[in-house]
Design an enzyme around this catalytic site. Structure first.
Site, PDB file in Angstrom:
ATOM      1  N   ALA A 162     -42.461 -63.092 -50.601  1.00 40.98           N
ATOM      2  CA  ALA A 162     -42.503 -64.512 -51.261  1.00 40.98           C
ATOM      3  C   ALA A 162     -40.990 -64.599 -51.989  1.00 40.98           C
ATOM      4  O   ALA A 162     -40.025 -65.432 -51.410  1.00 40.98           O
ATOM      5  CB  ALA A 162     -43.240 -64.866 -52.132  1.00 40.98           C
ATOM      6  N   SER A 163     -40.689 -63.383 -52.698  1.00 42.44           N
ATOM      7  CA  SER A 163     -39.345 -63.565 -53.307  1.00 42.44           C
ATOM      8  C   SER A 163     -38.144 -63.488 -51.996  1.00 42.44           C
ATOM      9  O   SER A 163     -36.997 -64.158 -52.495  1.00 42.44           O
ATOM     10  CB  SER A 163     -39.201 -62.456 -54.234  1.00 42.44           C
ATOM     11  OG  SER A 163     -38.908 -61.269 -53.757  1.00 42.44           O
ATOM     12  N   LYS A 164     -38.576 -62.708 -51.150  1.00 41.41           N
ATOM     13  CA  LYS A 164     -37.333 -62.498 -50.170  1.00 41.41           C
ATOM     14  C   LYS A 164     -37.077 -63.541 -49.318  1.00 41.41           C
ATOM     15  O   LYS A 164     -35.969 -63.919 -48.676  1.00 41.41           O
ATOM     16  CB  LYS A 164     -37.483 -61.216 -49.227  1.00 41.41           C
ATOM     17  CG  LYS A 164     -37.432 -59.860 -50.024  1.00 41.41           C
ATOM     18  CD  LYS A 164     -36.091 -59.747 -50.830  1.00 41.41           C
ATOM     19  CE  LYS A 164     -35.860 -58.648 -51.673  1.00 41.41           C
ATOM     20  NZ  LYS A 164     -34.269 -58.271 -52.384  1.00 41.41           N
ATOM     21  N   ASN A 195     -27.509 -57.324 -54.541  1.00 41.56           N
ATOM     22  CA  ASN A 195     -28.304 -56.548 -54.131  1.00 41.56           C
ATOM     23  C   ASN A 195     -29.507 -55.786 -54.833  1.00 41.56           C
ATOM     24  O   ASN A 195     -30.365 -55.378 -54.455  1.00 41.56           O
ATOM     25  CB  ASN A 195     -27.412 -54.980 -53.682  1.00 41.56           C
ATOM     26  CG  ASN A 195     -28.310 -54.133 -52.842  1.00 41.56           C
ATOM     27  OD1 ASN A 195     -29.036 -53.979 -51.966  1.00 41.56           O
ATOM     28  ND2 ASN A 195     -28.184 -52.925 -53.639  1.00 41.56           N
ATOM     29  N   SER A 198     -34.891 -59.172 -46.849  1.00 45.16           N
ATOM     30  CA  SER A 198     -35.683 -58.311 -46.181  1.00 45.16           C
ATOM     31  C   SER A 198     -36.214 -58.877 -44.838  1.00 45.16           C
ATOM     32  O   SER A 198     -36.284 -60.032 -44.633  1.00 45.16           O
ATOM     33  CB  SER A 198     -36.809 -57.788 -46.861  1.00 45.16           C
ATOM     34  OG  SER A 198     -37.633 -57.036 -46.267  1.00 45.16           O
ATOM     35  N   TYR A 258     -43.307 -59.747 -53.378  1.00 45.89           N
ATOM     36  CA  TYR A 258     -41.992 -59.190 -52.845  1.00 45.89           C
ATOM     37  C   TYR A 258     -41.562 -60.162 -51.740  1.00 45.89           C
ATOM     38  O   TYR A 258     -40.517 -60.625 -51.417  1.00 45.89           O
ATOM     39  CB  TYR A 258     -42.043 -57.846 -52.493  1.00 45.89           C
ATOM     40  CG  TYR A 258     -40.717 -57.202 -51.748  1.00 45.89           C
ATOM     41  CD1 TYR A 258     -39.651 -56.978 -52.674  1.00 45.89           C
ATOM     42  CD2 TYR A 258     -40.716 -57.109 -50.508  1.00 45.89           C
ATOM     43  CE1 TYR A 258     -38.691 -56.133 -51.975  1.00 45.89           C
ATOM     44  CE2 TYR A 258     -39.503 -56.561 -49.697  1.00 45.89           C
ATOM     45  CZ  TYR A 258     -38.505 -55.908 -50.562  1.00 45.89           C
ATOM     46  OH  TYR A 258     -37.280 -55.535 -50.032  1.00 45.89           O
ATOM     47  N   VAL A 289     -30.179 -58.184 -64.016  1.00 50.21           N
ATOM     48  CA  VAL A 289     -29.968 -59.452 -63.416  1.00 50.21           C
ATOM     49  C   VAL A 289     -30.802 -60.622 -63.645  1.00 50.21           C
ATOM     50  O   VAL A 289     -30.550 -61.455 -63.344  1.00 50.21           O
ATOM     51  CB  VAL A 289     -29.656 -59.193 -61.815  1.00 50.21           C
ATOM     52  CG1 VAL A 289     -28.694 -58.185 -61.610  1.00 50.21           C
ATOM     53  CG2 VAL A 289     -31.140 -58.373 -61.354  1.00 50.21           C
TER      54      VAL A 289
END
Length: 281
Positions: free
Chosen positions: A166-168, A94, A150, A164, A69
């Site tokens: 920050a990305s969410k 997802n 999340s 992780y 992706v």
């Protein structure tokens, strides 16, 4: 009686296991045709065999495609492949990672930051972008796009995983803006915010370490981790026409974790859990 997604065409990324696999099974049970996407061909083959075993009489079309992706061309090809099905109706973005070397601001390597954001943020953006183009191309008047975020995007994580987290947070912001921008076209954008789940990976990591397990379970008012099927049920609702007026929503499925103020002592906590937690602290 027709299913809740009868005749709909859906793509689910990260579909070879966990939430993605459980959602694929539910979607197929509810009449959707599903294109399962993952980066691992062997994992997809195993997942597809499981679905065929569980749903031997299903009339739903379930196929697989290998897709990274973080690569736009692959996402574009994946979504455009549904043109032969009549176009996309639902996409569940997802796929994501949380790397073992992800740490705090001083310890997270730049390459881990970039890798995490390429998959968790750019991958979601590519899925949203080409979903909109597909919906327009087929003159769809409604479509449902669900993105996995999340709970750490809402409350932060006590265990450092900065890239992780920050990305969410970016996934939440991206989803909300797209929900507003495309609302008049009939395209709904919502995010799923799962709490930590009871997965084989988690159980292997916890092992027989009771204090370590208690340190995690103490955050859940229910006294347990969530199950992937409980997240999939929420995705099914967001994908269905029952959620026709749900747009720009951060759906938190966490057993009350983000609403709880947790201390080592508490009248609602069982003594064995408290004792184990004291050992952990």
């Amino acid at each position: 009686m027709p299913g809740r997604l009868e005749g709909k065409n859906a793509i689910i990324t990260g579909a070879a296991g966990g939430i993605g696999l459980e959602t694929t099974i539910l979607f197929a049970q509810e009449g959707a045709n599903v294109l399962m996407s993952d980066i691992s061909a062997p994992a997809l083959a195993t997942a597809l065999a499981k679905i065929k075993q569980l749903l031997p009489d299903s009339k739903a079309r379930v196929e697989t495609v290998v897709c990274d992706v973080s690569k736009e061309a692959q996402v574009q090809n994946m979504i455009e492949s549904l043109d032969s099905w009549g176009g996309l109706d639902i996409i569940f973005n997802n796929a994501g990672i949380m790397h073992a070397r992800d740490d705090d601001a001083t310890q997270t390597p730049e390459e881990i930051w970039d890798l995490t954001h390429n998959i968790n943020v750019k991958g979601v953006w590519f899925g949203c972008k080409h979903a909109v183009l597909s919906l327009r191309r087929h003159s769809k008047t409604k479509g449902s796009i669900i993105n996995t975020a999340s709970v750490v995007a809402l409350v932060g994580s006590a265990t450092p995983q900065l890239a992780y987290t920050a990305s969410k947070g970016a996934v939440l912001a991206l989803t909300r803006e797209l929900a507003i921008v495309h609302a008049r076209e009939g395209f709904r954008f919502n995010s799923l915010c799962p709490a930590p789940l009871n997965t084989p990976l988690l159980q292997d990591w916890l092992g027989d370490d009771k204090p370590k397990r208690a340190r995690r379970e103490i955050h859940f008012p229910t006294g347990r981790f969530g199950e992937a099927i409980e997240q999939a049920q929420a995705v099914l609702f967001l994908a269905s026409d029952e959620a026709s007026f749900v747009n720009g929503h951060d759906m938190v499925v966490d057993g009350g974790m983000t609403k709880a103020y947790v201390t080592p002592e508490g009248p609602s906590l069982r003594a064995p859990v408290n004792n184990a937690l004291k050992e952990a602290l």
